[in-house]
Design an enzyme around this catalytic site. Structure first.
Site, PDB file in Angstrom:
ATOM      1  N   GLN A  91       0.826  -1.205   0.000  1.00  0.00           N
ATOM      2  CA  GLN A  91       0.000   0.000   0.000  1.00  0.00           C
ATOM      3  C   GLN A  91       0.864   1.261   0.000  1.00  0.00           C
ATOM      4  O   GLN A  91       0.546   2.248  -0.676  1.00  0.00           O
ATOM      5  CB  GLN A  91      -0.926  -0.007   1.227  1.00  0.00           C
ATOM      6  CG  GLN A  91      -1.699   1.276   1.463  1.00  0.00           C
ATOM      7  CD  GLN A  91      -2.677   1.613   0.354  1.00  0.00           C
ATOM      8  OE1 GLN A  91      -3.135   0.722  -0.352  1.00  0.00           O
ATOM      9  NE2 GLN A  91      -2.993   2.889   0.184  1.00  0.00           N
ATOM     10  N   GLU A  92       1.962   1.217   0.722  1.00  0.00           N
ATOM     11  CA  GLU A  92       2.812   2.395   0.838  1.00  0.00           C
ATOM     12  C   GLU A  92       3.646   2.658  -0.411  1.00  0.00           C
ATOM     13  O   GLU A  92       3.796   3.806  -0.830  1.00  0.00           O
ATOM     14  CB  GLU A  92       3.748   2.236   2.047  1.00  0.00           C
ATOM     15  CG  GLU A  92       3.082   2.369   3.410  1.00  0.00           C
ATOM     16  CD  GLU A  92       2.760   3.816   3.766  1.00  0.00           C
ATOM     17  OE1 GLU A  92       2.415   4.602   2.866  1.00  0.00           O
ATOM     18  OE2 GLU A  92       2.852   4.173   4.950  1.00  0.00           O
ATOM     19  N   SER A  93       4.203   1.609  -0.997  1.00  0.00           N
ATOM     20  CA  SER A  93       5.188   1.839  -2.065  1.00  0.00           C
ATOM     21  C   SER A  93       5.093   0.867  -3.227  1.00  0.00           C
ATOM     22  O   SER A  93       5.933   0.914  -4.134  1.00  0.00           O
ATOM     23  CB  SER A  93       6.595   1.726  -1.473  1.00  0.00           C
ATOM     24  OG  SER A  93       6.856   0.378  -1.056  1.00  0.00           O
TER      25      SER A  93
END
Length: 470
Positions: free
Chosen positions: A308-310
């Site tokens: 989700q972050e990267s």
């Protein structure tokens, strides 16, 4: 070869013991208000009863039945069967008190069983492959390969449609689970299938190319089935319980646990995730395993955060200055001892420790899985803004310890409506909501596709391999 008298006697004793055991199994179960035990028959399905990633029984109907039994001070004896008809036979013989298997009211009534109060309503979806032309009505299904599950209650609806469209035909799958039905549709064995909405919701991210074409007939009323001649006391107790959990929001909270997040991702989101998993995750899996060993947090949840972050890109950098695979701020990285945020291992271990700290900072009374979902929102917006959202939830009459109430409060962090309850001011609460819910979806997918990691088991295997090499 002749059998000795001693051996014959032993065989007769064993046969008698087996006969008594089988007889005991088929004896009617005493009423739960007498025995203190509720005997429940269930069908293994995503909306009813399954074993979760911790090896514990779970499921929407499972949790409600457990709450019902606990409210009466009863224990629960669970009996799993593949076929609904087998559950009905067990009710007929009074070997169980109650059956749960996403049972439509008409199906229970047709079997001359007692239908409990309506738990919820679910639509009958007609599902197809989104690569194909979408059927718009039952008329478009004429001449197509259509399938449904035995005992689903969908057959009478199709029979009514067949009177209007004589070319309409179908296949009924016996002993099949909802996932098998969808898997066969996905593989091209059928052109469309009928499935209830709750079962499809639980599986929609596993089959991103499948979509709902339209709903057929009226929504189904789902009930629990009780044995014929069940005591009036049991029927009344169940009716009061269902009325209570509908009024106090328990059903809504249980639904949220299993289905509140499943419609957030689009088809391209899921396909992108599935495409990148074999490309990027293998090189990172060892780091996520190490992070689980360090924190006790399931590595698949940590991997879902990383995606989700990267999208599992160790070199990712945002315009606001957060960097790395787990997108740590410089302040958080310093606090966690992360020297190089662009180092995948350091970032993963740092992100795992940060999530563990956030979970520990929450009040001890908050149970799982709410504890984890709240901590995810704090991971995105900070603990101060999460506390504001919890205060807003309370101001709105909700439970600040429950994710279903806090998630409804998070968007208010960017509005002035509850400014008096906010100590930390404006925040993009809607982003924290999307962050947590997307991670829940990615985590669900990884749980289906990736095995759990057991550090002790892996250590034992390593010792065995070393011994063999020596």
């Amino acid at each position: 070869m002749p059998v000795s008298m001693k051996t014959a006697g032993l065989l007769r004793a064993a046969a008698l013991a087996l006969s008594l055991a089988l007889g005991a199994c088929s004896q009617p179960a005493p009423p739960p208000e007498v025995s203190g035990e509720l005997n429940v028959g269930v069908r293994n399905a995503p909306a009813t009863y399954f074993t979760d990633q911790q090896g514990e029984p779970a499921g929407f109907e499972h949790d409600l039945i457990r709450a019902f039994a606990q409210a009466q001070g009863w224990s629960v004896d669970w009996v799993e069967e593949d076929r609904r008809e087998t559950l009905f036979e067990m009710l007929d013989s009074h070997r169980i008190h109650l059956a749960a298997a996403i049972l439509p009211r008409p199906v229970v009534k047709d079997r001359h069983l007692i239908a409990g109060p309506t738990l919820f309503e679910t639509p009958i979806h007609v599902v197809y492959r989104s690569d194909d032309k979408a059927p718009r009505s039952a008329a478009d299904l004429a001449g197509k390969r259509v399938a449904l599950l035995a005992g689903s209650g969908h057959l009478p609806v199709l029979m009514r449609e067949k009177r209007k469209h004589p070319r309409l035909s179908w296949v009924i799958l016996e002993r099949a689970w909802p996932e098998e039905l969808l898997a066969q549709l996905d593989a091209g064995e059928y052109d469309a299938v009928l499935i209830n909405g709750m079962d499809f919701d639980a599986l929609r991210n596993a089959y991103p190319r499948l979509a709902v074409a339209f709903d057929l007939g009226e929504p189904q009323q789902i009930v629990w089935a009780l044995a014929p001649r069940s005591s009036r006391a049991l029927q009344n107790t169940l009716a009061r319980f269902v009325e209570q959990v509908q009024r106090d929001g328990t059903i809504k909270r249980v639904y949220e646990r299993y289905f509140g997040h499943v419609r957030r991702l689009g088809m391209q989101d899921v396909l992108g995730f599935l495409q990148r998993r074999p490309q990027r995750l293998p090189a990172l899996r060892t780091h996520f395993h190490e992070a689980q060993t360090l924190t006790g947090i399931d590595w698949r949840l940590l991997a879902a955060i990383g995606y989700q972050e990267s999208q599992w890109d160790a070199s990712a950098t945002s315009p606001t200055g957060v960097r790395g695979l787990m997108m740590l701020t410089s302040e958080t990285a310093d606090r966690l001892g992360v020297n190089n945020r662009l180092d995948a291992r350091q970032s993963i271990l740092g992100g795992a420790r940060y999530l563990a700290l956030l979970k520990d900072a929450l009040p001890a009374r908050i149970a799982e899985p709410d504890r984890t979902w709240l901590a995810l929102a704090a991971y995105n917006q900070g603990m101060g803004h999460l506390e504001d959202a919890r205060r807003i939830a309370q101001a709105r009459g909700g439970d600040p310890d429950n994710w279903v109430d806090v998630k409804e409060a998070l968007p208010h962090l960017s509005r002035s409506t509850y400014a008096a309850a906010m100590k930390y001011g404006y925040a993009r609460g809607f982003e924290a909501l999307s962050f947590a819910e997307n991670i829940r979806n990615y985590y669900d997918i990884l749980v289906r596709l990736e095995p759990a990691y057991d550090a002790l088991l892996r250590l034992g295997r390593g010792s065995d391999e070393k011994a063999r090499s020596d």
